[in-house]
Design a protein around this motif. Structure first.
Motif, PDB file in Angstrom:
ATOM      1  N   GLN A  30      41.760 116.292   6.152  1.00  0.00           N
ATOM      2  CA  GLN A  30      42.617 115.539   7.075  1.00  0.00           C
ATOM      3  C   GLN A  30      43.077 116.444   8.201  1.00  0.00           C
ATOM      4  OE1 GLN A  30      46.088 116.252   7.319  1.00  0.00           O
ATOM      5  NE2 GLN A  30      46.775 114.503   8.474  1.00  0.00           N
ATOM      6  N   SER A  31      43.426 117.679   7.906  1.00  0.00           N
ATOM      7  CA  SER A  31      43.912 118.589   8.948  1.00  0.00           C
ATOM      8  C   SER A  31      42.811 118.937   9.953  1.00  0.00           C
ATOM      9  CB  SER A  31      44.523 119.852   8.338  1.00  0.00           C
ATOM     10  OG  SER A  31      43.579 120.539   7.563  1.00  0.00           O
ATOM     11  N   GLU A  32      41.566 119.046   9.502  1.00  0.00           N
ATOM     12  CA  GLU A  32      40.458 119.315  10.427  1.00  0.00           C
ATOM     13  C   GLU A  32      40.185 118.099  11.302  1.00  0.00           C
ATOM     14  OE1 GLU A  32      37.275 121.381  12.337  1.00  0.00           O
ATOM     15  OE2 GLU A  32      39.119 121.994  11.345  1.00  0.00           O
ATOM     16  N   ILE A  33      40.264 116.909  10.733  1.00  0.00           N
ATOM     17  CA  ILE A  33      40.105 115.686  11.528  1.00  0.00           C
ATOM     18  C   ILE A  33      41.171 115.658  12.616  1.00  0.00           C
ATOM     19  CG2 ILE A  33      40.224 113.155  11.498  1.00  0.00           C
ATOM     20  CD1 ILE A  33      39.131 113.332   8.573  1.00  0.00           C
ATOM     21  N   HIS A  34      42.400 115.971  12.248  1.00  0.00           N
ATOM     22  CA  HIS A  34      43.504 115.979  13.215  1.00  0.00           C
ATOM     23  C   HIS A  34      43.259 117.024  14.298  1.00  0.00           C
ATOM     24  CE1 HIS A  34      47.534 116.717  14.839  1.00  0.00           C
ATOM     25  NE2 HIS A  34      47.695 115.420  14.610  1.00  0.00           N
ATOM     26  N   ARG A  35      42.874 118.223  13.901  1.00  0.00           N
ATOM     27  CA  ARG A  35      42.639 119.301  14.857  1.00  0.00           C
ATOM     28  C   ARG A  35      41.566 118.901  15.868  1.00  0.00           C
ATOM     29  NH1 ARG A  35      39.371 123.185  16.167  1.00  0.00           N
ATOM     30  NH2 ARG A  35      37.857 122.834  14.521  1.00  0.00           N
ATOM     31  N   ARG A  36      40.487 118.317  15.376  1.00  0.00           N
ATOM     32  CA  ARG A  36      39.387 117.933  16.258  1.00  0.00           C
ATOM     33  C   ARG A  36      39.769 116.745  17.153  1.00  0.00           C
ATOM     34  NH1 ARG A  36      34.271 119.609  14.097  1.00  0.00           N
ATOM     35  NH2 ARG A  36      33.384 118.588  15.941  1.00  0.00           N
ATOM     36  N   ALA A  37      40.600 115.839  16.648  1.00  0.00           N
ATOM     37  CA  ALA A  37      41.056 114.712  17.459  1.00  0.00           C
ATOM     38  C   ALA A  37      41.968 115.200  18.586  1.00  0.00           C
ATOM     39  CB  ALA A  37      41.776 113.684  16.593  1.00  0.00           C
ATOM     40  N   VAL A  38      42.806 116.193  18.305  1.00  0.00           N
ATOM     41  CA  VAL A  38      43.648 116.790  19.348  1.00  0.00           C
ATOM     42  C   VAL A  38      42.764 117.439  20.409  1.00  0.00           C
ATOM     43  CG1 VAL A  38      45.319 118.621  19.843  1.00  0.00           C
ATOM     44  CG2 VAL A  38      45.679 117.110  17.881  1.00  0.00           C
ATOM     45  N   ALA A  39      41.761 118.190  19.969  1.00  0.00           N
ATOM     46  CA  ALA A  39      40.845 118.850  20.901  1.00  0.00           C
ATOM     47  C   ALA A  39      40.088 117.837  21.757  1.00  0.00           C
ATOM     48  CB  ALA A  39      39.871 119.742  20.143  1.00  0.00           C
ATOM     49  N   ALA A  40      39.809 116.663  21.205  1.00  0.00           N
ATOM     50  CA  ALA A  40      39.118 115.599  21.933  1.00  0.00           C
ATOM     51  C   ALA A  40      40.068 114.781  22.800  1.00  0.00           C
ATOM     52  CB  ALA A  40      38.381 114.686  20.956  1.00  0.00           C
ATOM     53  N   GLU A  41      41.340 115.149  22.802  1.00  0.00           N
ATOM     54  CA  GLU A  41      42.363 114.485  23.604  1.00  0.00           C
ATOM     55  C   GLU A  41      42.511 113.005  23.275  1.00  0.00           C
ATOM     56  OE1 GLU A  41      41.548 115.411  27.695  1.00  0.00           O
ATOM     57  OE2 GLU A  41      41.723 117.568  27.333  1.00  0.00           O
ATOM     58  N   MET A  42      42.462 112.707  21.978  1.00  0.00           N
ATOM     59  CA  MET A  42      42.694 111.333  21.534  1.00  0.00           C
ATOM     60  C   MET A  42      44.170 110.999  21.756  1.00  0.00           C
ATOM     61  SD  MET A  42      39.753 110.187  20.541  1.00  0.00           S
ATOM     62  CE  MET A  42      39.831 108.866  19.343  1.00  0.00           C
ATOM     63  N   PRO A  43      44.492 109.728  21.953  1.00  0.00           N
ATOM     64  CA  PRO A  43      45.872 109.328  22.236  1.00  0.00           C
ATOM     65  C   PRO A  43      46.816 109.573  21.052  1.00  0.00           C
ATOM     66  CG  PRO A  43      44.381 107.435  22.315  1.00  0.00           C
ATOM     67  CD  PRO A  43      43.561 108.618  21.994  1.00  0.00           C
ATOM     68  N   ALA A  44      48.088 109.692  21.375  1.00  0.00           N
ATOM     69  CA  ALA A  44      49.123 109.992  20.376  1.00  0.00           C
ATOM     70  C   ALA A  44      49.143 108.959  19.252  1.00  0.00           C
ATOM     71  CB  ALA A  44      50.488 110.077  21.042  1.00  0.00           C
ATOM     72  N   GLU A  45      48.938 107.696  19.575  1.00  0.00           N
ATOM     73  CA  GLU A  45      48.960 106.635  18.560  1.00  0.00           C
ATOM     74  C   GLU A  45      47.885 106.889  17.509  1.00  0.00           C
ATOM     75  OE1 GLU A  45      47.098 103.322  16.729  1.00  0.00           O
ATOM     76  OE2 GLU A  45      46.355 103.915  18.695  1.00  0.00           O
ATOM     77  N   PHE A  46      46.727 107.352  17.943  1.00  0.00           N
ATOM     78  CA  PHE A  46      45.642 107.638  17.014  1.00  0.00           C
ATOM     79  C   PHE A  46      45.949 108.886  16.195  1.00  0.00           C
ATOM     80  CE2 PHE A  46      41.417 109.427  15.995  1.00  0.00           C
ATOM     81  CZ  PHE A  46      40.926 108.375  15.255  1.00  0.00           C
ATOM     82  N   LEU A  47      46.503 109.903  16.825  1.00  0.00           N
ATOM     83  CA  LEU A  47      46.882 111.131  16.109  1.00  0.00           C
ATOM     84  C   LEU A  47      47.915 110.823  15.028  1.00  0.00           C
ATOM     85  CD1 LEU A  47      47.083 113.624  19.108  1.00  0.00           C
ATOM     86  CD2 LEU A  47      45.181 113.286  17.496  1.00  0.00           C
ATOM     87  N   THR A  48      48.805 109.902  15.313  1.00  0.00           N
ATOM     88  CA  THR A  48      49.806 109.492  14.321  1.00  0.00           C
ATOM     89  C   THR A  48      49.127 108.860  13.107  1.00  0.00           C
ATOM     90  OG1 THR A  48      51.462 109.154  16.034  1.00  0.00           O
ATOM     91  CG2 THR A  48      51.836 108.031  13.938  1.00  0.00           C
ATOM     92  N   ARG A  49      48.077 108.080  13.333  1.00  0.00           N
ATOM     93  CA  ARG A  49      47.347 107.470  12.221  1.00  0.00           C
ATOM     94  C   ARG A  49      46.671 108.541  11.368  1.00  0.00           C
ATOM     95  NH1 ARG A  49      44.215 103.030  15.563  1.00  0.00           N
ATOM     96  NH2 ARG A  49      42.878 102.921  13.745  1.00  0.00           N
TER      97      ARG A  49
END
Length: 72
Positions: A30-49
């Motif tokens: 889960q933490s790697e998914i989050h890290r990569r989503a941040v790097a991909a500049e996904m929106p905050a709403e998605f990062l919260t999910r």
């Protein structure tokens, strides 16, 4: 890199991100998914999910099921 400018990513955006993350991998934390989503500049709403996902490892289909669902 996948950059999403809208506040809510489409299912296609989520699929593209997960395909990129899981390339050559069976399970990702889960933490790697989050890290990569941040790097991909996904929106905050998605990062919260992603943050709401229980800690642990996920297969691609498991992550897609959790993250592809419309927010409730």
């Amino acid at each position: 890199m996948i950059a999403v400018t809208d506040e809510t990513p489409t299912i296609r955006d989520v699929d593209d991100l997960l395909d990129d993350i899981y390339l050559g991998q069976d399970r990702i934390t889960q933490s790697e998914i989050h890290r990569r989503a941040v790097a991909a500049e996904m929106p905050a709403e998605f990062l919260t999910r992603i943050t709401a996902m229980p800690q642990g490892e996920y297969a691609l289909d498991e992550a897609a099921e959790v993250l592809g669902e419309a927010p409730g």
